[in-house]
Design an enzyme around this catalytic site. Sequence first.
Site, short mmCIF file in Angstrom:
data_model
loop_
_atom_site.label_atom_id
_atom_site.label_comp_id
_atom_site.label_asym_id
_atom_site.label_seq_id
_atom_site.Cartn_x
_atom_site.Cartn_y
_atom_site.Cartn_z
N MET A 22 -2.06 4.04 -4.61
CA MET A 22 -0.66 4.23 -4.12
C MET A 22 -0.52 3.91 -2.56
O MET A 22 -1.24 4.71 -1.75
CB MET A 22 -0.42 5.94 -4.35
CG MET A 22 -0.43 6.22 -5.78
SD MET A 22 -0.39 8.11 -6.10
CE MET A 22 1.07 8.40 -5.36
N GLU A 23 -0.01 3.21 -2.29
CA GLU A 23 0.27 2.62 -0.95
C GLU A 23 0.69 3.54 0.05
O GLU A 23 1.72 4.33 -0.20
CB GLU A 23 1.28 1.40 -0.90
CG GLU A 23 1.38 0.66 0.62
CD GLU A 23 2.33 -0.40 0.70
OE1 GLU A 23 2.38 -1.16 1.67
OE2 GLU A 23 3.29 -0.57 -0.28
N GLN A 76 -8.29 -3.60 -4.87
CA GLN A 76 -7.10 -4.31 -5.36
C GLN A 76 -6.57 -5.18 -4.50
O GLN A 76 -6.44 -4.95 -3.21
CB GLN A 76 -6.21 -3.14 -5.76
CG GLN A 76 -5.03 -3.81 -6.49
CD GLN A 76 -4.02 -2.70 -6.80
OE1 GLN A 76 -3.27 -2.45 -5.84
NE2 GLN A 76 -4.04 -2.24 -7.94
N CYS A 83 3.47 -3.50 -8.22
CA CYS A 83 4.06 -2.84 -6.87
C CYS A 83 5.84 -3.24 -7.24
O CYS A 83 5.99 -4.23 -7.17
CB CYS A 83 3.72 -3.53 -5.83
SG CYS A 83 4.30 -2.83 -4.25
N HIS A 140 1.60 0.78 -16.15
CA HIS A 140 2.50 1.71 -16.04
C HIS A 140 3.81 1.45 -16.69
O HIS A 140 4.37 0.60 -17.03
CB HIS A 140 3.00 1.35 -14.21
CG HIS A 140 3.76 2.58 -14.05
ND1 HIS A 140 3.50 3.44 -12.90
CD2 HIS A 140 5.08 2.90 -14.03
CE1 HIS A 140 4.67 4.28 -12.80
NE2 HIS A 140 5.64 3.82 -13.38
N ASN A 157 -0.37 4.70 -18.01
CA ASN A 157 -0.09 5.18 -16.42
C ASN A 157 1.38 5.44 -16.24
O ASN A 157 1.90 4.83 -17.09
CB ASN A 157 -0.58 4.08 -15.44
CG ASN A 157 -0.28 4.31 -14.11
OD1 ASN A 157 0.52 3.66 -13.40
ND2 ASN A 157 -0.50 5.52 -13.42
N GLY A 158 1.53 6.57 -15.33
CA GLY A 158 2.90 6.83 -15.44
C GLY A 158 3.55 8.18 -15.80
O GLY A 158 3.46 8.51 -16.88
N GLY A 218 -1.59 9.23 -10.80
CA GLY A 218 -1.22 8.88 -9.62
C GLY A 218 -0.70 10.07 -8.78
O GLY A 218 -1.51 11.16 -8.66
N ARG A 219 0.45 10.41 -8.77
CA ARG A 219 1.13 11.48 -8.09
C ARG A 219 0.82 12.74 -8.62
O ARG A 219 0.80 13.81 -8.13
CB ARG A 219 2.93 11.31 -8.19
CG ARG A 219 3.30 9.99 -7.63
CD ARG A 219 5.03 9.79 -7.74
NE ARG A 219 5.01 9.43 -9.11
CZ ARG A 219 6.39 9.43 -9.76
NH1 ARG A 219 7.22 9.99 -8.96
NH2 ARG A 219 6.40 9.26 -10.91
#
EC number: 1.3.1.-
Length: 340
Positions: free
Chosen positions: A14-15, A75, A105, A176, A207-208, A231-232
Amino acid sequence: MTQVASGRIGLAPMEGVIDVVTRDLLSADGALDWTVTEFVRVVDARLPARVFLRHCPELEHATCATSNGTPVHLQLLGSDPDALAANAVHAQALGARQVDLNFGCPAKTVNRHDGGASLLRDPTRVYRVVRAVHEALTPLGIDVTAKVRLGFDDKQLALACAEAAEAGGAAHLVVHARTRREGYRPPAHWEWIGRIRARLAIPVIANGDIWTLEDYWKARTLSGCTDVMLGRGMLADPWLARRIKHWQRTGEHLPETPWAARAEVLAAYAQRMRMHLPEKIVVSLLKQWLNQMRGRDDEAARRFTALRRRTELQAFLDGLTPVMQDDISARQEVAIGMNG
């Protein structure tokens, strides 16, 4: 208790959020199977070592892993096959043990510069990038993997792009479950990941929108994937991976993550970050993390409201405490359950 078939759990890149400190803290309990760095942007030249080390300080460790031994995958993001291949080889020489390619992205700036999800408009370009990196890394004994979305504006090329990544030599594919246009808006289309998984021979990872144990099971059921990437959800609940692993082993549901545990993670993060960043920036980063927590935890929401205007680090940290005694007791009960 009924055991659930085990599956691997990865931590998503996660940028601007998942850095070396966050990776270390979230993997400390051993529940994550691997993590992925923020993307290293590749244009048309081989990057200096300092760029790789800034994104992935773990390269300096012999195993390229977090302090508890969780593997860290590097990555890359770009569109030039030759440049990506050259940088992948350079990354391997610096210590990378696996290289991941970013085709997901959704950032407009990245997409305007021909990176990330923009390549999903042409499966041939996905194939060429993956193939070039695969051919460069195979003689060196390491894999290339890829992360995609379901498409750029729509899902019309979802299957073709996934098949292109596999044909190019990807060892696994993280999907995702939304298009670039859909961004992070719900719902996540986990059933579409199932369509992709049915077409590929390589492992597919869902993912997601996996925020809870229930989300995990729904994503796994609809996608047919054994493995997931969080992720989040891991920022909102730092115990999410251990909650899933505990359920896999025992069939039992752990109690809700107590505020004490969340506050400890935030305090540990601040302690590490203040060593090399100005305090006001550390406070801003803490607010960003607490903002992720507040949507899923009432106490986090109350703390965020109380602290949102704080700018001094110590005042912010003081606002995360005191921890109620029953909260401490709840955390101890969870620890006993984990060790029992």
